[in-house]
Design a protein around this motif. Structure first.
Motif, PDB file in Angstrom:
ATOM      1  N   ILE A  19      39.926  32.315  38.124  1.00 33.32           N
ATOM      2  CA  ILE A  19      40.650  33.594  38.048  1.00 33.32           C
ATOM      3  C   ILE A  19      40.190  34.440  36.862  1.00 33.32           C
ATOM      4  O   ILE A  19      40.197  35.675  36.928  1.00 33.32           O
ATOM      5  CB  ILE A  19      42.187  33.351  37.988  1.00 33.32           C
ATOM      6  N   HIS A  20      39.743  33.798  35.762  1.00 31.76           N
ATOM      7  CA  HIS A  20      39.334  34.557  34.573  1.00 31.76           C
ATOM      8  C   HIS A  20      37.811  34.707  34.498  1.00 31.76           C
ATOM      9  O   HIS A  20      37.287  35.226  33.509  1.00 31.76           O
ATOM     10  CB  HIS A  20      39.863  33.886  33.302  1.00 31.76           C
ATOM     11  N   GLU A  69      33.953  35.919  34.717  1.00 37.21           N
ATOM     12  CA  GLU A  69      33.256  37.213  34.662  1.00 37.21           C
ATOM     13  C   GLU A  69      32.185  37.190  35.747  1.00 37.21           C
ATOM     14  O   GLU A  69      31.399  36.240  35.833  1.00 37.21           O
ATOM     15  CB  GLU A  69      32.607  37.388  33.286  1.00 37.21           C
ATOM     16  N   VAL A  97      35.864  40.844  44.863  1.00 34.12           N
ATOM     17  CA  VAL A  97      37.212  41.097  44.336  1.00 34.12           C
ATOM     18  C   VAL A  97      38.256  40.918  45.435  1.00 34.12           C
ATOM     19  O   VAL A  97      39.285  40.254  45.234  1.00 34.12           O
ATOM     20  CB  VAL A  97      37.297  42.511  43.716  1.00 34.12           C
ATOM     21  N   LEU A 143      38.725  37.229  46.190  1.00 30.64           N
ATOM     22  CA  LEU A 143      39.438  36.517  45.131  1.00 30.64           C
ATOM     23  C   LEU A 143      40.915  36.918  45.072  1.00 30.64           C
ATOM     24  O   LEU A 143      41.777  36.098  44.719  1.00 30.64           O
ATOM     25  CB  LEU A 143      38.758  36.779  43.779  1.00 30.64           C
ATOM     26  N   LYS A 144      41.216  38.169  45.424  1.00 22.97           N
ATOM     27  CA  LYS A 144      42.619  38.613  45.475  1.00 22.97           C
ATOM     28  C   LYS A 144      43.435  37.744  46.426  1.00 22.97           C
ATOM     29  O   LYS A 144      44.581  37.385  46.144  1.00 22.97           O
ATOM     30  CB  LYS A 144      42.692  40.070  45.949  1.00 22.97           C
ATOM     31  N   TYR A 182      43.928  34.261  44.526  1.00 23.79           N
ATOM     32  CA  TYR A 182      44.656  34.236  43.251  1.00 23.79           C
ATOM     33  C   TYR A 182      45.888  35.140  43.239  1.00 23.79           C
ATOM     34  O   TYR A 182      46.629  35.164  42.246  1.00 23.79           O
ATOM     35  CB  TYR A 182      43.703  34.617  42.113  1.00 23.79           C
ATOM     36  N   THR A 211      46.468  38.323  42.891  1.00 25.36           N
ATOM     37  CA  THR A 211      46.542  39.294  41.794  1.00 25.36           C
ATOM     38  C   THR A 211      45.680  40.496  42.142  1.00 25.36           C
ATOM     39  O   THR A 211      44.743  40.385  42.937  1.00 25.36           O
ATOM     40  CB  THR A 211      46.065  38.668  40.462  1.00 25.36           C
ATOM     41  N   TRP A 226      44.283  42.326  39.623  1.00 29.31           N
ATOM     42  CA  TRP A 226      43.460  42.644  38.455  1.00 29.31           C
ATOM     43  C   TRP A 226      42.854  41.371  37.879  1.00 29.31           C
ATOM     44  O   TRP A 226      43.521  40.342  37.770  1.00 29.31           O
ATOM     45  CB  TRP A 226      44.323  43.335  37.401  1.00 29.31           C
ATOM     46  N   PHE A 227      41.565  41.444  37.534  1.00 32.26           N
ATOM     47  CA  PHE A 227      40.866  40.289  36.973  1.00 32.26           C
ATOM     48  C   PHE A 227      40.351  40.649  35.581  1.00 32.26           C
ATOM     49  O   PHE A 227      39.624  41.629  35.415  1.00 32.26           O
ATOM     50  CB  PHE A 227      39.696  39.891  37.884  1.00 32.26           C
ATOM     51  N   GLU A 244      38.236  39.058  33.686  1.00 35.03           N
ATOM     52  CA  GLU A 244      36.799  38.760  33.545  1.00 35.03           C
ATOM     53  C   GLU A 244      36.417  38.440  32.100  1.00 35.03           C
ATOM     54  O   GLU A 244      35.438  38.956  31.561  1.00 35.03           O
ATOM     55  CB  GLU A 244      35.935  39.911  34.089  1.00 35.03           C
TER      56      GLU A 244
END
Length: 380
Positions: free
Chosen positions: A90-91, A93, A120, A123-124, A127, A129, A131-132, A134
Motif C-alpha cells: 500500500i505504501h 512507490e 492505481v 490497487l484501489k 487496499y 483507499t 490515495w497512495f 508512495e
C-alpha cells in the motif's frame, strides 16, 4: 504469488548471446533470446541470484504481462488485469517509465500516464483507499510498446548492473563494466593466462578480469531495489549472498596488469581496485604503450584504445595503434583484442583480425577485433 516467474535479463545491443551464455552457465534453461533481452523462468531466489551474478546484463525485470495495445483503452484494461497488489504494498512507490517503437500509441508520456492510472485503479480495489503515499519501497514499472504489443515489467535492479559499487571516480570516456566483462568473456582468457591492458584508463578491464578470475559475483558490493520488497524474504537475499561468497576462489594467483600514459587515470584505477578489494592483486603502471613489456606466455592483451572521435586527436590515436601492432609482433604466443570504431585499425596495426564482432560502446558502433595467438598447451 503462485508458479514460476517470467524474468527478463536486458542486454545491450550485440550482447544478447553472451547474456544467454551466462544464464546457461548459472543453470537456467529454456531461454528465449530476442533483441535487447533474454527471457527465462525462475523463482524469487533467482531474482537475487541473477542480480548478484550476471556480469553483462543491464538489469533484471519481472515480466508482469504482454498484450496487444493499439488504443489507450486496450493499454488500460490490459495493465489493470495484472496482479499488482501481489507485488506492490500500500505504501510502495511506483513510477512508470516507457518507450514506444513502431506502435500506434507513439506518445510515451501519454502511455505512461495510462499505465499509472490503471495500476492505481487496480490497487484501489485491493487496499480500499483513494490515495497512495508512495513513500515505501521503489517499484519501477516499464511499459515497452513494440509493433502494437505492450510489454509491462517491474525492475528489480534499480541503478544498472554496470554500477558494481567499486568505482567512486571515472576517467574521460570510461568503458562500462558490463561491456568490459563481455569483452573478456568473448576472448579466450582464463585465470591461468597473463592479462594486460595497455590503455587501462580507470582500470575497468583489469578489475573485471580479476573478478572473473576469482569468480567474484559482480553484484556483491551493491544493493538492489528488490531487496526492500516484502514479497522477497530477506533470507533469500542472505542465502544468495552466502552462495556467492562460498563460490569465490582467491587461491589462484592473478597475472593481471593495466597501464596508461595518464598518471591521473592510474590513480583512479588504483582507487577502483581498492574499492573492489583487489588493490594487491592487480599491477598498475604509468607507461606509454610503446614501452609496455607484457610478461609470460600465451597471454591476452585486451584493450579499449583511445580514438580520435572519442578523445580528439586522430593522429595520436593512429600512432598508438601502430605501437600496439609492434608490441603484438614481439609476442608471438599472445592473443590481442581491441574494441574500436576506427575503420583503419587493422592497417595501422599491420595485421588482419582473425575474428570481428559488431558491438556498441555507448551509442558508438564499434568492431571487436580479435587477433588470435596459439592456445596454451594442455596441462597433463
Amino acid at each position: 504469488m503462485t508458479g514460476q516467474l517470467e524474468l527478463i535479463a536486458t542486454a545491450p545491443m550485440g550482447l544478447e548471446a553472451i547474456v544467454a551464455r551466462e544464464l546457461k552457465d548459472l543453470g537456467y534453461e529454456d531461454l528465449k533470446v530476442e533483441n535487447g533481452r533474454v527471457t527465462f523462468k525462475g523463482d524469487l531466489i533467482d531474482i537475487c541470484r541473477c542480480n548478484l551474478w550476471l556480469r553483462t546484463t543491464d538489469r533484471i525485470l519481472v515480466k508482469m504481462g504482454e498484450f496487444p495495445a493499439r488504443t489507450f483503452d486496450e493499454l488500460f484494461e490490459g495493465t489493470k488485469a495484472l496482479p499488482w497488489a501481489d507485488w506492490i504494498p500500500i505504501h510502495g512507490e511506483f513510477p512508470v517509465e516507457g518507450r514506444s517503437h513502431k506502435s500506434q500509441l507513439s506518445s510515451v508520456p501519454a502511455s505512461q500516464g495510462i499505465v499509472k492510472k490503471a495500476v492505481v485503479e487496480k490497487l484501489k480495489e485491493t487496499y480500499r483507499t483513494d490515495w497512495f503515499a508512495e513513500n515505501g519501497p521503489r517499484y519501477v514499472i516499464e511499459v515497452n510498446l513494440l509493433n502494437d504489443i505492450a510489454l509491462i515489467t517491474l525492475d528489480t535492479t534499480g541503478p544498472g548492473l554496470h554500477k558494481r559499487g567499486y568505482r567512486r571516480l571515472i576517467t574521460e570516456a570510461p568503458l562500462k563494466e558490463t561491456l568490459a566483462a563481455a569483452l573478456i568473456l568473448l576472448s579466450r582468457w582464463n585465470v591461468n593466462r597473463p592479462f594486460y591492458d595497455p590503455c587501462c584508463g580507470s582500470g575497468t578491464l583489469p578489475i573485471e578480469a580479476a573478478m572473473i578470475g576469482w569468480n567474484i559475483a559482480p553484484g556483491l558490493r551493491r544493493s538492489f531495489n528488490a531487496e526492500n520488497w516484502p514479497i522477497i524474504p530477506e533470507k533469500l537475499w542472505e542465502e544468495a549472498r552466502e552462495e556467492a561468497f562460498d563460490a569465490m576462489d582467491d587461491s589462484v594467483p592473478l597475472e593481471i596488469t593495466g597501464s596508461d600514459i595518464d598518471e591521473k587515470a592510474i590513480e583512479v584505477a588504483l582507487a577502483a581496485a581498492k574499492g573492489a578489494g583487489l588493490a594487491k592483486e592487480i599491477k598498475f603502471k604509468t607507461l606509454p604503450a610503446a614501452r609496455i613489456e607484457p610478461q609470460g606466455e600465451y597471454g591476452c592483451l585486451i584493450t579499449n584504445p583511445p580514438y580520435g572521435e572519442r578523445l580528439g586527436d586522430e593522429k595520436e590515436a593512429r600512432k598508438l595503434i601502430s605501437q600496439l601492432g609492434r608490441v603484438a609482433a614481439s609476442l608471438p604466443t599472445w592473443s590481442f583484442f581491441a574494441i574500436t570504431p576506427t575503420k583503419q585499425f587493422e592497417s595501422d596495426f599491420h595485421r588482419t583480425a582473425d575474428k570481428r564482432r559488431k558491438l556498441f560502446n555507448g551509442r558508438i558502433e564499434c568492431q571487436y577485433l580479435q587477433f588470435l595467438g596459439p592456445l596454451p598447451p594442455r596441462r597433463p
